[in-house]
Design a protein around this motif. Structure first.
Motif, short mmCIF file in Angstrom:
data_model
loop_
_atom_site.label_atom_id
_atom_site.label_comp_id
_atom_site.label_asym_id
_atom_site.label_seq_id
_atom_site.Cartn_x
_atom_site.Cartn_y
_atom_site.Cartn_z
N LEU B 195 0.77 -1.26 -0.16
CA LEU B 195 0.00 0.02 -0.07
C LEU B 195 0.95 1.30 0.01
N TYR B 221 -6.42 2.47 -6.32
CA TYR B 221 -7.45 1.55 -5.82
C TYR B 221 -7.43 0.21 -6.31
N ALA B 222 -7.43 0.00 -7.67
CA ALA B 222 -7.18 -1.22 -8.16
C ALA B 222 -5.93 -2.06 -7.85
N VAL B 224 -4.02 -1.56 -5.36
CA VAL B 224 -3.93 -2.11 -3.60
C VAL B 224 -4.95 -3.25 -3.44
N GLY B 225 -6.07 -2.77 -4.22
CA GLY B 225 -7.14 -3.86 -4.07
C GLY B 225 -6.67 -5.15 -4.34
#
Lengths: 150, 449
Positions: B195, B221-222, B224-225
């Protein structure tokens, strides 16, 4: 990325998904904890000697040369099954004597050979360490390592 | 540099670079011990060398993360840091703890568990330092503008502190000890550290490529998701052979295979942003480190991780030089390089000058990255031969080590190249700024949005 995949959608997937997988992971480790205590190891068989032996193992940071169950440094042999390699499953007393002898003979001083330090363990520490190795050799490691060589 | 308190990052960068030097020096020494085993064997045995090598690495990376956070959070939050004074005290305490730990190790003062060798009081000090840091940055973020970058970064940094708490739990049952030990080690490097890495990379991309923030944040976001969806259950690849249940073999194999995905998308992300961004940022060296970081992390963490992560492969490779090969390139690619990237980007701003010593910095990139690559190949070949001789043929450990000795010479030479590369890097960053670069470049001063 396409317009339909909005930032808000990405954010929701991230937080929701992370929470889900974290919960799954924690639940599975809780189950594993129970398994380790009941099946995977001889939890009741952790005598004072085994506990003290683990402390000897840590006090001299054996793990920063050796590995145990494959984890550690890779500079010296695997010790998770050293008890078996010394024949301890068949002749425990013989293995104990051999192990102590080895510890006391270090360092070998041979030129060009990796040197194990002399840790000056007393009789009890040597016995405790042997207890710890004996206990560890009985952990159910799913038949790892493939060969007794470690 | 837009905010005065971003200067707090400077001592953190200096401290990180000093410990980077210690790490490489001791690493070089350990590499020498591999080929000439009698070197210093009584004075500084290998276990002490390795302890210093790995601890210096972890601490310099953390110190770099702290510095990076102090540098980028004011700019993202659009306000001064909550308390620069606290940040300086925190630095002093952390640096003192790090040096005390190293000196202690030399005198055999340690707790002896791998990577968590710090004596109890230093572990407590680390928690105190982390709390000071988190308090400081969290307040800054809460009072200022919230961006996805700061959200993810702060979340990652809180995660680092929270999972470190497991280092205080040391059960007498070795299998339980190992199981929770990975809560620190795996959930750090294959969880929350990702992250931190991805958010720093996203910050660098916004600043240097000029691509729209909306796009970068969606990517973030994509990425770290994917990192957490795969990485959390991916911990299973450490639970194959330590007394834990057999179901981890398929869970670990499946999810840790997916751990390649976030690293793959980081490469796609970095390359796309650079190609799409219209900006001609003058700091080409920082850009090289940023893209290089994504690529090398993909190779070291992604490809080399996958190489031995399937349980039926890992059954043979677990705890061999294959593991060492992966460890070296993964740490360098993902975490050393993201730090070297943000240092390269931030230093001209912090010193109030235009990007300087660019050619030298880029040369150091190629020397270090090339050296690490050769080292990784040497250790991989050593590992493959070791697997065959020891795990298939059943030859004893020390005889196998004699067989693979030539690879250790190659590794030492590669390590020397990395060391020289790092020396060039230090001069490129810390050396005197040439007269022509003493005024800040106009373009570099305006942050893109």
């Amino acid at each position: 990325m396409t317009e339909r995949f909005t930032k808000a959608a990405a954010r929701n997937i991230f937080y929701g998904g992370s929470l889900f997988f974290f919960a799954a992971f924690v639940s599975l480790t809780a189950l594993s904890h129970i398994y380790v205590v009941e099946t995977g190891t001889d939890h009741k068989g952790i005598t004072e000697g085994v506990a003290r032996g683990k402390h000897v193992w840590e006090k001299h940071s054996c793990i920063n040369c050796h590995s145990i169950m494959g984890e550690g440094a890779y500079f010296a042999p695997e010790l998770g099954n050293v008890w078996i390699r010394y024949g301890g499953d068949k002749d425990p007393d013989g293995a104990r004597v051999a192990l102590k002898g080895w510890m006391q003979a270090q360092p070998s001083g041979i030129e060009g050979r990796r040197q194990m330090p002399q840790f000056n363990l007393n009789e009890q520490e040597l016995n405790d360490l042997a207890d710890f190795f004996e206990w560890t050799s009985r952990v159910n490691t799913q038949n790892w390592p493939p060969k007794v060589s470690g | 540099m837009k905010y005065e308190t971003q200067k707090v990052a400077l001592p953190y960068f200096y401290g990180a670079l000093a410990l980077f030097g210690v790490q490489l020096l001791v690493g070089l020494l350990a590499g020498i011990v591999y080929v000439m085993p009698n070197t210093l064997s009584e004075l500084l045995p290998f276990n002490i060398l390795r302890m210093i090598h790995t601890n210096a690495l972890i601490v310099w990376l953390l110190m770099g993360f702290f510095g990076a956070a102090y540098y980028l959070i004011p700019e993202e939050a659009e306000r001064e840091l909550h308390s620069p004074k606290l940040a300086y005290i925190q630095f002093g305490l952390f640096m003192f703890g790090a040096l005390a730990a190293v000196v202690g190790y030399v005198f055999r003062i340690h707790e002896g568990r791998e990577f968590l060798e710090q004596p109890m009081w230093i572990k407590v000090a680390i928690v105190v330092v982390a709390l000071m840091f988190l308090y400081n940055i969290s307040l800054t973020v809460l009072k200022g503008r919230r961006t996805v970058i700061t959200n993810i970064l702060v979340m990652g940094l809180w995660g680092i502190a929270i999972f470190f708490l497991f280092s205080f739990y040391n059960p007498t049952n070795l299998s339980l000890d190992k199981m929770y030990w990975w809560y620190v080690v795996h959930l750090w490097v294959e969880g929350v550290w990702e992250l931190v890495m991805a958010s720093i990379l996203a910050f660098l991309m916004i600043k240097m490529t000029g691509v729209d923030r909306e796009i970068v944040e969606k990517w973030l976001y994509a990425i770290v998701g994917l990192a957490l969806f795969s990485g959390l259950l991916g911990t299973g690849h450490h639970y194959y052979w330590i007394g834990t249940p057999g179901y981890w073999q398929w869970i670990g194999s499946l999810f840790s295979t997916l751990e390649v995905a976030p690293f793959f998308f980081m490469v796609v992300f970095a390359v796309q942003m650079v190609l799409k961004g219209g900006r001609n940022h003058p700091n080409k060296a920082a850009l090289l480190w940023s893209v290089g970081c994504a690529v090398t992390a993909f190779l070291g963490a992604g490809v080399w991780g996958f190489l031995h992560t399937l349980s039926w492969v890992n059954y043979y490779t677990h705890g061999t030089q294959v593991t060492a090969a992966h460890g070296h390139l993964a740490f360098f690619g993902a975490y050393a390089m993201i730090n070297l990237a943000i240092f390269s980007y931030a230093m001209p701003h912090l010193r109030g000058v235009a990007p300087y010593h660019q050619t030298l910095n880029k040369a150091s990139f190629w020397l270090m990255t090339g050296g690490m690559t050769v080292m990784t190949f040497a250790l991989t070949f050593a590992g493959v031969v070791q697997v065959h001789l020891q795990r298939v043929m059943g030859m004893d450990y020390m005889s196998v080590q004699e067989q693979i000795a030539p690879f250790y010479w190659v590794r030492l030479a590669a390590g020397a190249a990395v060391f020289i590369g790092a020396a060039l890097y230090l001069y490129a960053l810390l050396g005197p700024v040439p007269a022509s670069k003493r005024t800040p470049a106009a373009g570099a001063m305006q942050p893109a949005e």
